[in-house]
Design a protein around this motif. Structure first.
Motif, short mmCIF file in Angstrom:
data_model
loop_
_atom_site.label_atom_id
_atom_site.label_comp_id
_atom_site.label_asym_id
_atom_site.label_seq_id
_atom_site.Cartn_x
_atom_site.Cartn_y
_atom_site.Cartn_z
N THR A 37 15.80 7.98 111.05
CA THR A 37 14.58 8.74 111.55
C THR A 37 14.20 8.15 112.97
O THR A 37 13.81 9.05 113.80
N THR A 177 3.98 6.65 103.91
CA THR A 177 5.33 7.02 103.69
C THR A 177 5.11 8.71 103.53
O THR A 177 5.85 9.41 104.29
N GLU A 180 3.92 9.71 106.94
CA GLU A 180 5.00 9.31 108.18
C GLU A 180 6.25 10.47 108.24
O GLU A 180 6.48 11.22 108.99
N THR A 181 6.49 10.96 106.81
CA THR A 181 7.67 11.77 106.45
C THR A 181 7.17 13.20 106.86
O THR A 181 7.68 14.00 107.16
N VAL A 184 7.31 13.53 110.73
CA VAL A 184 8.66 13.44 111.16
C VAL A 184 9.24 14.84 110.88
O VAL A 184 9.79 15.58 111.77
N THR A 185 9.09 15.59 109.60
CA THR A 185 9.16 16.88 109.27
C THR A 185 8.76 17.91 110.21
O THR A 185 9.45 18.74 110.65
N ASN A 218 13.47 13.45 105.54
CA ASN A 218 12.02 13.22 105.36
C ASN A 218 11.35 14.27 104.43
O ASN A 218 10.18 14.11 104.28
N ALA A 222 8.87 13.52 101.73
CA ALA A 222 7.50 13.94 101.73
C ALA A 222 7.20 14.70 100.46
O ALA A 222 6.04 14.32 99.95
#
Length: 307
Positions: A37, A177, A180-181, A184-185, A218, A222
């Motif tokens: 990532t 988490t 964050e995911t 990123v997505t 991610n 998520a």
């Protein structure tokens, strides 16, 4: 029939032994996902944008600051869960007996395989595997091979039991988490869409593959973490663990449900400055026995259930 039961017990033991061996592999897997990532977001996509136009630079700066902030909290929470003991029963522990009320633990009838009675007729929970008495809300973990205070579950991702002293850290790990995911997505979504477009794609095959993999991983994390997060929010609001949520189906009343605010404080503490970091204030640790996992406040009007 007896032979079949023995075979099942043996298989469960082998399964628990195998879980113990996952340790470093699961940690490396988590760090591997973080590495992929990081490479995709920082080095491949948004790092180069810092040297582009003003708008690209501003967007990249905002994304990277938020990305690194969430990543730092995610890793802090993760390793706090990994390296914090969830809580074990002290040697020669004895329960504090309420002689006036003589209350029994509501889960004792469903969980205890051996009991001793004190002079108040309170049934004391006992673990035959550890050969010791068990505090309230304590359960035996077959993977760790010991009793864990306020055990929620054994998590292979953190290579540890989740219990009284690291449950907050586990929840924060899920919380950070998820965000964050999700970040990123959303950040890699334009790159993912461009991957399937008819236009010219900029970048080497390796960087494109890494970006594609990071997006898929991610997105999957998520969605899955969101489900766990919602489940544990409901558990915290009722002051139960995953194990207790299953066992208390046979219990009409739950003695530890003190209301949502107090239930939340039983896990996160009373000091608001520490709610979103994997740590407790010294004052909370001193004033709140529940954070240590041996004593828990209960409803004053709780009616003792007989088993």
């Amino acid at each position: 029939m007896h032979r079949s039961g023995a075979t099942m017990a043996w298989n469960v033991f082998k399964f628990c032994t195998a879980l113990r061996g996952l340790g470093s592999i699961m940690i490396l897997l988590v760090l591997g996902v973080v590495g992929v990532t990081y490479y995709a977001v920082v080095l491949t996509v948004y790092g180069p944008y810092l040297f582009g136009g003003l708008l690209d630079c501003l967007i990249a700066t905002a994304v990277l600051i938020l990305f690194h902030s969430l990543l730092a909290m995610l890793l802090w929470s993760y390793f706090a869960v990994v390296f914090t003991d969830p809580g074990s029963v002290p040697p020669n522990w004895r329960p504090a007996i309420d002689e006036e009320r003589g209350e029994a633990d509501p889960l004792v009838g469903s969980e205890s395989s051996h009991g001793q009675s004190d002079r108040s007729n309170q049934q004391i929970r006992y673990c035959r595997k550890c050969n010791q008495l068990k505090p309230p809300r304590c359960h035996h973990c077959s993977v760790c091979g010991r009793c864990v205070l306020k055990m929620d579950h054994h998590c292979v991702w953190v290579v540890n039991c989740v219990g009284a002293q690291n449950y907050k850290y586990f929840l924060l790990f899920l919380f950070y988490t998820f965000w964050e995911t999700t970040l990123v997505t959303l950040s890699l979504l334009p790159e993912f869409i461009a991957f399937f477009s008819d236009g010219e794609i900029i970048g080497s095959p390796g960087s494109l593959a890494t970006t594609f993999l990071a997006f898929v991983l991610n997105l999957a994390f998520a969605l899955s973490v969101l489900g766990f997060l919602i489940m544990h929010i409901n558990l915290v609001s009722g002051n139960t663990t995953t194990i207790e949520a299953y066992e208390k189906k046979t219990t009409p009343k739950w003695r530890y449900d003190l209301g949502r605010r107090k239930n939340f404080e039983q896990v996160f503490g009373m000091d608001k400055r520490y709610w979103f970091i994997p740590a407790y204030s010294e004052e909370d640790l001193r004033k709140m026995p529940a954070l240590h996992g041996l004593e828990y406040p209960s409803k004053p009007d709780f009616e003792c259930q007989e088993f």
